[in-house]
Design a protein around this motif. Structure first.
Motif: not given
Length: 305
Positions: A101, A105-107, A113, A301-302, A304-305
């Motif tokens: 995480s 992460l959004n990159s 992922l 966080p992972l 959610k992404e």
């Protein structure tokens, strides 16, 4: 073709996410068989709203216990191996969850992922057998201890002596959190110089994950701890001191009672070694779940992404 009727054994009933169902019921099959030689077959999850009730086929449970007993008889150090492997699997689950995480992460591309999620799933596979094995070990050793106690103290005293021998050697995090919060309250109550905001924030960083039994559950907030602190501060100083001291000293009292009981019933040799290890397994009951909660906190966080 005649199908054999399954006798179901109730295991637990909790709010579970679908992902939790998937990961841990799957772990009862292949990974458990690889570790002990018998898979968890005939698992049934009954869903009612968000609450999931888990049942296990009784014959399958007996099969796991039988395989475990054979392993223990064939390798005198296998019980120690279970304990050490369980600790390692718990630590690895938390470490991997935190690691996958990290970063922006959004990159990341979807493929990256997915690779990260697969790393977590692999850690879950390594962890899953230890949701079953400590309980099975407890049953195996407890039966031996009961027989020993029956001969030493008689049927009426077995339960009392067993309880003294099965006291855990360590506090779980949920008790350590209570102790630490009570210590903060005592410092404030006694008028000692303290940076309350910093102490509460440190407490938050250390224990906020305890509420994350599932992936989608919120961690404890600063307000949660502050509200509980206010309740403690409303207590008279003597009562607060007494409650805190009682929690802190309980482990010491239990350990003294354990040693006194061992001496009184003349417990020694291999059985004493197994009983001492049993106390570690009693601690593992809660430790496994707490480490799973910490893993859930880090993994969010992972997911959610």
């Amino acid at each position: 073709m005649n199908s054999k009727k399954i006798t179901w054994k109730y295991l637990l009933s909790r709010r579970w996410t679908i992902l939790r169902d998937e990961l841990f019921t799957k772990g009862y099959a292949g990974p458990l068989e690889e570790y002990v030689g018998a898979p968890g077959r005939n698992l049934l999850v009954v869903k009612e709203g968000e609450k999931h009730t888990l049942y296990h086929g009784l014959e399958s449970l007996k099969g796991i216990s039988k395989a475990l007993v054979e392993k223990l008889k064939g390798n005198k150090d296998f019980d120690q191996r279970i304990y050490k492997d369980c600790i390692r699997a718990c630590e690895n689950l938390v470490s991997v969850s935190e690691d996958v995480s990290r970063g922006a992460l959004n990159s990341l591309e979807p493929e990256e992922l997915i690779k990260r999620l697969e790393r977590f799933i692999e850690a879950c596979d390594q962890f899953a057998p230890f949701l079953a094995l400590p309980n099975n070990y407890e049953i195996y050793i407890t039966d031996k201890i009961k027989q020993f106690l029956l001969e030493k103290v008689g049927e009426r005293e077995v339960a009392e002596y067993l309880q003294k021998l099965m006291s855990p050697k360590e506090y779980p995090f949920q008790i350590l959190e209570q102790i630490d919060l009570a210590k903060i309250a005592l410092r404030v109550k006694k008028g000692e110089e303290t940076n309350l905001d910093k102490e509460l924030n440190d407490h938050l960083q250390k224990y906020q994950w305890l509420s994350c039994y599932n992936f989608d559950e919120d961690e404890f907030s600063l307000d949660d701890f502050r509200e509980r602190l206010d309740v403690l501060l409303d207590l008279p100083l003597k009562e607060l001191e007494s409650k805190t001291e009682d929690i802190i000293k309980k482990l010491e009292r239990d350990d003294l009672e354990f040693k006194t009981t061992v001496k009184k019933i003349d417990l020694s040799g291999e059985l004493l070694k197994q009983v001492k290890l049993l106390r570690e397994f009693v601690f593992l009951r809660t430790y496994r779940i707490e480490m799973n909660s910490q893993s859930n906190f880090y993994l969010r966080p992972l997911l959610k992404e």
